[in-house]
Write a protein that holds these residues in place. Structure first.
Motif, PDB file in Angstrom:
ATOM      1  N   ILE A  19      33.167 -65.472 -69.123  1.00  0.00           N
ATOM      2  CA  ILE A  19      33.511 -63.812 -69.631  1.00  0.00           C
ATOM      3  C   ILE A  19      32.146 -63.434 -70.623  1.00  0.00           C
ATOM      4  CG2 ILE A  19      34.459 -60.859 -70.248  1.00  0.00           C
ATOM      5  CD1 ILE A  19      36.998 -62.380 -68.572  1.00  0.00           C
ATOM      6  N   ASN A  20      31.514 -63.213 -70.657  1.00  0.00           N
ATOM      7  CA  ASN A  20      30.073 -62.953 -71.970  1.00  0.00           C
ATOM      8  C   ASN A  20      29.213 -62.039 -71.021  1.00  0.00           C
ATOM      9  OD1 ASN A  20      28.526 -64.678 -70.466  1.00  0.00           O
ATOM     10  ND2 ASN A  20      29.592 -66.359 -71.399  1.00  0.00           N
ATOM     11  N   TRP A  21      28.464 -61.562 -72.587  1.00  0.00           N
ATOM     12  CA  TRP A  21      27.175 -60.526 -71.612  1.00  0.00           C
ATOM     13  C   TRP A  21      26.560 -61.490 -70.973  1.00  0.00           C
ATOM     14  CZ3 TRP A  21      29.049 -55.974 -71.622  1.00  0.00           C
ATOM     15  CH2 TRP A  21      29.735 -55.656 -72.544  1.00  0.00           C
ATOM     16  N   LEU A  22      25.994 -62.613 -71.518  1.00  0.00           N
ATOM     17  CA  LEU A  22      24.945 -63.199 -69.746  1.00  0.00           C
ATOM     18  C   LEU A  22      25.431 -63.416 -68.797  1.00  0.00           C
ATOM     19  CD1 LEU A  22      23.600 -66.479 -72.333  1.00  0.00           C
ATOM     20  CD2 LEU A  22      22.555 -63.894 -72.082  1.00  0.00           C
ATOM     21  N   ASN A  23      26.649 -63.142 -68.678  1.00  0.00           N
ATOM     22  CA  ASN A  23      27.312 -63.080 -67.188  1.00  0.00           C
ATOM     23  C   ASN A  23      27.374 -61.212 -66.541  1.00  0.00           C
ATOM     24  OD1 ASN A  23      27.337 -66.105 -66.453  1.00  0.00           O
ATOM     25  ND2 ASN A  23      29.400 -65.797 -67.838  1.00  0.00           N
ATOM     26  N   TYR A  24      28.059 -61.215 -67.906  1.00  0.00           N
ATOM     27  CA  TYR A  24      27.869 -59.171 -67.403  1.00  0.00           C
ATOM     28  C   TYR A  24      26.915 -59.094 -66.306  1.00  0.00           C
ATOM     29  CZ  TYR A  24      28.625 -54.442 -67.466  1.00  0.00           C
ATOM     30  OH  TYR A  24      28.052 -53.185 -66.810  1.00  0.00           O
ATOM     31  N   TRP A  25      25.645 -59.273 -67.473  1.00  0.00           N
ATOM     32  CA  TRP A  25      24.313 -58.629 -66.694  1.00  0.00           C
ATOM     33  C   TRP A  25      23.947 -59.505 -65.543  1.00  0.00           C
ATOM     34  CZ3 TRP A  25      22.739 -54.302 -67.994  1.00  0.00           C
ATOM     35  CH2 TRP A  25      23.608 -54.174 -69.273  1.00  0.00           C
ATOM     36  N   ASN A  26      24.531 -60.645 -65.262  1.00  0.00           N
ATOM     37  CA  ASN A  26      23.557 -61.548 -64.095  1.00  0.00           C
ATOM     38  C   ASN A  26      24.579 -61.344 -63.278  1.00  0.00           C
ATOM     39  OD1 ASN A  26      22.138 -63.312 -63.776  1.00  0.00           O
ATOM     40  ND2 ASN A  26      23.442 -65.314 -64.138  1.00  0.00           N
ATOM     41  N   LYS A  27      25.593 -60.050 -62.885  1.00  0.00           N
ATOM     42  CA  LYS A  27      25.574 -59.402 -62.091  1.00  0.00           C
ATOM     43  C   LYS A  27      25.358 -57.878 -61.893  1.00  0.00           C
ATOM     44  CE  LYS A  27      29.775 -60.727 -62.985  1.00  0.00           C
ATOM     45  NZ  LYS A  27      31.246 -61.360 -63.723  1.00  0.00           N
ATOM     46  N   LYS A  28      26.027 -57.657 -60.258  1.00  0.00           N
ATOM     47  CA  LYS A  28      25.595 -55.984 -59.922  1.00  0.00           C
ATOM     48  C   LYS A  28      26.358 -54.894 -60.750  1.00  0.00           C
ATOM     49  CE  LYS A  28      24.493 -55.177 -55.346  1.00  0.00           C
ATOM     50  NZ  LYS A  28      22.649 -55.125 -56.313  1.00  0.00           N
ATOM     51  N   GLY A  64      13.863 -59.270 -71.640  1.00  0.00           N
ATOM     52  CA  GLY A  64      15.487 -57.874 -71.953  1.00  0.00           C
ATOM     53  C   GLY A  64      14.715 -56.756 -70.799  1.00  0.00           C
ATOM     54  N   CYS A  65      14.303 -56.686 -70.041  1.00  0.00           N
ATOM     55  CA  CYS A  65      12.748 -55.405 -68.844  1.00  0.00           C
ATOM     56  C   CYS A  65      14.180 -54.479 -68.377  1.00  0.00           C
ATOM     57  CB  CYS A  65      11.951 -57.050 -68.030  1.00  0.00           C
ATOM     58  SG  CYS A  65      12.578 -57.836 -67.408  1.00  0.00           S
ATOM     59  N   GLY A  66      15.790 -55.498 -68.097  1.00  0.00           N
ATOM     60  CA  GLY A  66      16.593 -54.624 -67.303  1.00  0.00           C
ATOM     61  C   GLY A  66      15.704 -54.512 -65.772  1.00  0.00           C
ATOM     62  N   SER A  87      18.696 -62.269 -67.177  1.00  0.00           N
ATOM     63  CA  SER A  87      19.277 -62.380 -65.280  1.00  0.00           C
ATOM     64  C   SER A  87      19.207 -62.565 -64.905  1.00  0.00           C
ATOM     65  CB  SER A  87      20.009 -60.953 -65.420  1.00  0.00           C
ATOM     66  OG  SER A  87      20.781 -60.430 -64.496  1.00  0.00           O
ATOM     67  N   GLN A  88      19.060 -63.608 -63.192  1.00  0.00           N
ATOM     68  CA  GLN A  88      18.503 -63.982 -61.893  1.00  0.00           C
ATOM     69  C   GLN A  88      18.615 -62.448 -61.097  1.00  0.00           C
ATOM     70  OE1 GLN A  88      17.579 -66.486 -61.339  1.00  0.00           O
ATOM     71  NE2 GLN A  88      16.399 -65.731 -59.869  1.00  0.00           N
ATOM     72  N   GLU A  89      19.571 -61.783 -61.631  1.00  0.00           N
ATOM     73  CA  GLU A  89      20.252 -60.182 -60.457  1.00  0.00           C
ATOM     74  C   GLU A  89      18.678 -59.282 -61.011  1.00  0.00           C
ATOM     75  OE1 GLU A  89      21.893 -59.204 -58.513  1.00  0.00           O
ATOM     76  OE2 GLU A  89      21.957 -56.883 -58.957  1.00  0.00           O
ATOM     77  N   TYR A  90      18.145 -59.274 -62.541  1.00  0.00           N
ATOM     78  CA  TYR A  90      17.392 -58.723 -62.051  1.00  0.00           C
ATOM     79  C   TYR A  90      15.736 -59.232 -62.090  1.00  0.00           C
ATOM     80  CZ  TYR A  90      20.720 -54.845 -64.897  1.00  0.00           C
ATOM     81  OH  TYR A  90      21.952 -54.489 -64.939  1.00  0.00           O
ATOM     82  N   VAL A  91      16.262 -60.373 -62.377  1.00  0.00           N
ATOM     83  CA  VAL A  91      14.638 -60.876 -62.752  1.00  0.00           C
ATOM     84  C   VAL A  91      13.962 -60.546 -60.684  1.00  0.00           C
ATOM     85  CG1 VAL A  91      13.503 -63.182 -62.473  1.00  0.00           C
ATOM     86  CG2 VAL A  91      14.910 -62.437 -64.615  1.00  0.00           C
ATOM     87  N   ASN A  92      15.159 -61.512 -59.838  1.00  0.00           N
ATOM     88  CA  ASN A  92      15.152 -60.914 -58.651  1.00  0.00           C
ATOM     89  C   ASN A  92      14.534 -59.169 -58.811  1.00  0.00           C
ATOM     90  OD1 ASN A  92      15.700 -63.796 -58.014  1.00  0.00           O
ATOM     91  ND2 ASN A  92      17.464 -63.561 -57.307  1.00  0.00           N
ATOM     92  N   ILE A  93      14.924 -58.086 -58.859  1.00  0.00           N
ATOM     93  CA  ILE A  93      14.684 -57.217 -58.181  1.00  0.00           C
ATOM     94  C   ILE A  93      12.876 -56.785 -58.835  1.00  0.00           C
ATOM     95  CG2 ILE A  93      15.807 -54.441 -59.721  1.00  0.00           C
ATOM     96  CD1 ILE A  93      18.006 -55.171 -59.676  1.00  0.00           C
ATOM     97  N   CYS A  94      12.971 -57.364 -60.202  1.00  0.00           N
ATOM     98  CA  CYS A  94      11.837 -56.678 -60.523  1.00  0.00           C
ATOM     99  C   CYS A  94      10.532 -57.592 -59.798  1.00  0.00           C
ATOM    100  CB  CYS A  94      11.755 -57.303 -61.935  1.00  0.00           C
ATOM    101  SG  CYS A  94      12.129 -56.187 -63.043  1.00  0.00           S
ATOM    102  N   LYS A  95      11.482 -58.121 -59.232  1.00  0.00           N
ATOM    103  CA  LYS A  95       9.880 -59.510 -58.763  1.00  0.00           C
ATOM    104  C   LYS A  95      10.068 -59.076 -57.180  1.00  0.00           C
ATOM    105  CE  LYS A  95      10.034 -63.816 -59.718  1.00  0.00           C
ATOM    106  NZ  LYS A  95      10.582 -65.782 -59.963  1.00  0.00           N
ATOM    107  N   THR A  96      10.832 -58.516 -56.796  1.00  0.00           N
ATOM    108  CA  THR A  96      10.833 -57.617 -55.574  1.00  0.00           C
ATOM    109  C   THR A  96      10.210 -56.038 -55.804  1.00  0.00           C
ATOM    110  OG1 THR A  96      12.872 -58.366 -54.728  1.00  0.00           O
ATOM    111  CG2 THR A  96      12.143 -55.769 -52.983  1.00  0.00           C
TER     112      THR A  96
END
Ligand SMILES: C[S@@+](CC[C@H](N)C(=O)[O-])C[C@H]1O[C@@H](n2cnc3c(N)ncnc32)[C@H](O)[C@@H]1O
Length: 251
Positions: A19-28, A64-66, A87-96
């Motif tokens: 439980i830390n910020w890196l993991n928090y942002w890595n999820k939806k 930290g582009c979100g 965050s892989q989650e945001y990297v994916n969102i931005c790539k799309t």
């Protein structure tokens, strides 16, 4: 039985350590689609347009582009934007989101997130880290980040570190936030996020395990002034968070 208890305890400790910020942002999470984020980026873009006078001469680094809301606004005004995030989650969102825009490059940061030396042959003129450093592990990491940014910046580049959390009177902060939300017309977006935060406990759970980094602002300025050309404090509200601080650094 003893082995089983030991295993459960180990799994429990493992889960807590995760439980830390890196993991928090890595999820939806509740922020990606929130009106408050959109409103925040509307205000931020408007205010930073006055600071930077964005033009086609600029290559921008959005640290930290979100979900890419800021990049989406600035890209038509500048030459190129590089979006980076842990965050892989945001990297994916931005790539799309930017898949059809060849002027946007999206890159994933590793665990050593202040090290930007992997971005080769680009010299950035505008660097922005908005609402990011409060998720760092220590204030020294901000110094590391600025040193790293210095190495990939163009002559006369400027780096805006905004929404820096400082030690402040929380009660006063909340009252100011509510007042500002009414004046700037994002009160309902704020309430919606507030309600979501009450229902979804992920944010408060994470905050308990890794507190939001509150910066010693005077020390930060002192430490930075040893190796940068100039530092200015922006006293205007450039985000929805009225009690945060913003530093404009000439590298
Ligand atoms: C509050 S959001 C801000 C997003 C965006 N800058 C904006 O203003 O809309 C925080 C962002 O920082 C990213 N982040 C968190 N820790 C980070 C780190 N150590 N390095 C880079 N990005 C980080 C998160 O994944 C998330 O995208």
């Amino acid at each position: 039985m003893a082995i089983l208890t030991f295993k459960f305890r180990k799994i429990g400790i493992y889960k807590l350590n995760n439980i830390n910020w890196l993991n928090y942002w890595n999820k939806k999470n509740i922020w990606t689609e929130s009106d408050l984020w959109k409103k925040n980026n509307d205000i931020f873009f408007l205010k930073t347009s006055h600071i930077f006078n964005f033009s086609k001469k600029n290559i921008v680094l959005d640290i930290g582009c979100g979900n890419g809301d800021f990049t989406n606004k600035v890209i038509n005004r500048v030459d190129k934007v590089y979006c980076v995030d842990t965050s892989q989650e945001y990297v994916n969102i931005c790539k799309t989101r930017f898949s059809n825009n060849k002027n946007v490059t999206v890159l994933k940061l590793g665990n050593n997130y202040t090290d930007l030396s992997f971005i080769k042959d680009i010299k950035f003129s505008i660097i922005i880290a908005n609402s990011v450093v409060q998720y760092y592990r220590s204030q020294n990491e901000i110094i590391d980040l600025v040193k790293s940014v210095q190495k990939i910046s163009a002559e006369n580049a400027r780096f805006l570190i905004s929404d820096i959390e400082i030690f402040s009177d929380k009660k006063k902060s909340y009252l100011n936030l509510i007042y500002n939300s009414i004046v700037k017309r994002y009160f309902f977006s704020l309430i919606k996020v507030g309600l979501k935060l009450i229902v979804n406990k992920e944010y408060s759970k994470t905050k308990q395990r890794q507190s939001i980094l509150a910066v010693n602002f005077d020390k930060l300025i002192r430490d930075l002034s040893i190796f940068v050309k100039k530092i200015s404090i922006i006293n205007e509200n450039i985000t929805v968070n009225v009690n945060r601080k913003h530093l404009l650094i000439e590298l």
